[in-house]
Scaffold this motif. Structure first.
Motif, PDB file in Angstrom:
ATOM      1  N   GLY A   1       0.804  -1.465  -0.181  1.00  0.00           N
ATOM      2  CA  GLY A   1       0.362  -0.006   0.045  1.00  0.00           C
ATOM      3  C   GLY A   1       0.979   1.688   0.274  1.00  0.00           C
ATOM      4  N   ILE A   2       0.085   2.503   0.917  1.00  0.00           N
ATOM      5  CA  ILE A   2       0.756   3.355   0.286  1.00  0.00           C
ATOM      6  C   ILE A   2       1.250   3.966   2.046  1.00  0.00           C
ATOM      7  N   ASP A   3       1.992   2.928   2.402  1.00  0.00           N
ATOM      8  CA  ASP A   3       2.387   3.127   3.569  1.00  0.00           C
ATOM      9  C   ASP A   3       3.170   2.469   3.896  1.00  0.00           C
TER      10      ASP A   3
ATOM     11  N   LEU B   1       6.480   0.389  -0.776  1.00  0.00           N
ATOM     12  CA  LEU B   1       5.297   1.709  -0.832  1.00  0.00           C
ATOM     13  C   LEU B   1       5.176   1.526  -2.377  1.00  0.00           C
ATOM     14  N   LEU B   2       3.568   1.139  -3.333  1.00  0.00           N
ATOM     15  CA  LEU B   2       3.647   0.723  -3.930  1.00  0.00           C
ATOM     16  C   LEU B   2       2.283   2.583  -4.261  1.00  0.00           C
ATOM     17  N   ASP B   3       2.679   2.969  -5.061  1.00  0.00           N
ATOM     18  CA  ASP B   3       1.999   4.484  -4.813  1.00  0.00           C
ATOM     19  C   ASP B   3       2.346   5.756  -6.789  1.00  0.00           C
ATOM     20  N   ARG B   4       1.542   5.438  -7.251  1.00  0.00           N
ATOM     21  CA  ARG B   4       1.499   6.322  -8.535  1.00  0.00           C
ATOM     22  C   ARG B   4       1.216   7.658  -8.462  1.00  0.00           C
ATOM     23  N   ASP B   5       0.601   8.050  -7.126  1.00  0.00           N
ATOM     24  CA  ASP B   5       0.921   9.615  -6.976  1.00  0.00           C
ATOM     25  C   ASP B   5       1.971   9.624  -6.515  1.00  0.00           C
ATOM     26  N   ARG B   6       2.746  10.660  -7.241  1.00  0.00           N
ATOM     27  CA  ARG B   6       4.185  10.186  -6.508  1.00  0.00           C
ATOM     28  C   ARG B   6       3.957  11.674  -5.850  1.00  0.00           C
TER      29      ARG B   6
ATOM     30  N   GLU C   1      -4.203   0.177  -3.083  1.00  0.00           N
ATOM     31  CA  GLU C   1      -4.470   1.016  -2.426  1.00  0.00           C
ATOM     32  C   GLU C   1      -4.634   2.518  -3.277  1.00  0.00           C
ATOM     33  N   ASP C   2      -3.098   2.907  -4.310  1.00  0.00           N
ATOM     34  CA  ASP C   2      -3.497   3.391  -4.923  1.00  0.00           C
ATOM     35  C   ASP C   2      -4.027   3.803  -6.763  1.00  0.00           C
TER      36      ASP C   2
END
Length: 277
Positions: A11-13, A44-49, A216-217
């Motif tokens: 997720g993003i955390d 971390l896997l988050d495409r919102d950079r 999550e992203d």
């Protein structure tokens, strides 16, 4: 060698992902694994950079890395930490590294590998990915000794470039690690066939721990963490469920296969082709 693969839905955390990794490593050690493999972007896997930039740290300050190193010591296992997003030394260009780590049972980092081939593709008319806009590419292939074997490091999109695996096996690799976060369309089309091809070409084991599920992203990853033997046979396919998978590697199989099909020994280098008119 008994190994364990962690299939995650990161997720993003980073703190939550670190906690999951700690639990999985402990469970893997309790199940008798000598070495644990985790996926690409385990922390971390988050495409919102913009959001990701607030939590991505330098190697010295990364809590996920320190958590995994501490758990390796506690559990007395090797960990191939598939990759983390890591700030570059000066971060002057604002880019990060997609960096893989090999950690020994003393918690020491014995090898680092920065992803060479960055995923810049147009998957559909509506979906484009440009990894190079946020990440700096690596420059060097990396092999490292582990108990009774040599490990070659790579990450995800590297899988499509067979010349990298030629370089790794020429340098002595007999196990190839390919942690990934494959998209669902490319995974369905190419994941298994490419993993089996790399194993067959190299006469080597392929260990591919993967991300899986809806993240999550908003993105979805394919899963199907796999272990392939040097003959190209699938020893483990974890499907889509997150969690642990165990596999026993009979390292004698490497020499048996390379004796039957000596493709690595028979490699011949040649001049590039000449284009004729």
């Amino acid at each position: 060698m008994k190994i364990a693969l962690v299939q995650m839905c990161s997720g993003i955390d980073p703190a939550e992902n670190a906690s999951r990794l700690r639990t999985h490593i402990a469970e893997a050690a309790a199940g008798g694994a000598e070495m644990v493999f985790t996926p690409e972007m385990s922390g971390l896997l988050d495409r919102d950079r913009s959001r990701a930039a607030a939590v991505i740290q330098s190697e010295q300050d990364d809590d996920v890395l320190s958590t995994v190193r501490a758990e390796a010591i506690k559990c007395r296992v090797w960990v191939q930490l598939g990759s983390l997003a890591i700030k570059t030394a000066d971060n002057s260009d604002g880019k990060w590294f997609n960096r893989s780590y090999l950690i020994n049972p003393e918690g020491e980092i014995t090898a680092r590998y920065d992803k060479i081939h960055l995923f810049d593709v147009d998957l559909t008319p509506d979906e484009s990915l440009r990894e190079s806009s946020a990440y700096a590419g690596g420059q060097s292939a990396v092999v490292a000794p582990i108990p009774n074997a040599v490990l070659g490091l790579s990450i995800c999109y590297d899988l499509r470039f067979s010349s990298l695996y030629d370089a790794l096996t020429n340098a002595g690799a007999d196990i190839l690690s390919i942690p990934a976060a494959f998209t669902v369309p490319t995974g369905e089309a190419h994941w298994e066939i490419l993993l089996r091809a790399r194993a067959i070409e190299a006469g080597a084991f392929v260990v591919a721990a993967a991300q899986s599920g809806r993240h999550e992203d908003g993105r979805a990853t394919y899963g199907h963490s796999m272990v392939i033997d040097p003959w190209g046979e699938i020893l483990l396919d974890m499907g889509e469920q997150t969690g642990l998978g165990f596999c026993d590697l009979d390292l004698r199989k490497i020499e048996q296969v390379r004796s039957r099909i000596p493709a690595v020994a028979n490699r011949t280098w040649f001049e590039p082709p000449v284009k004729t008119s």
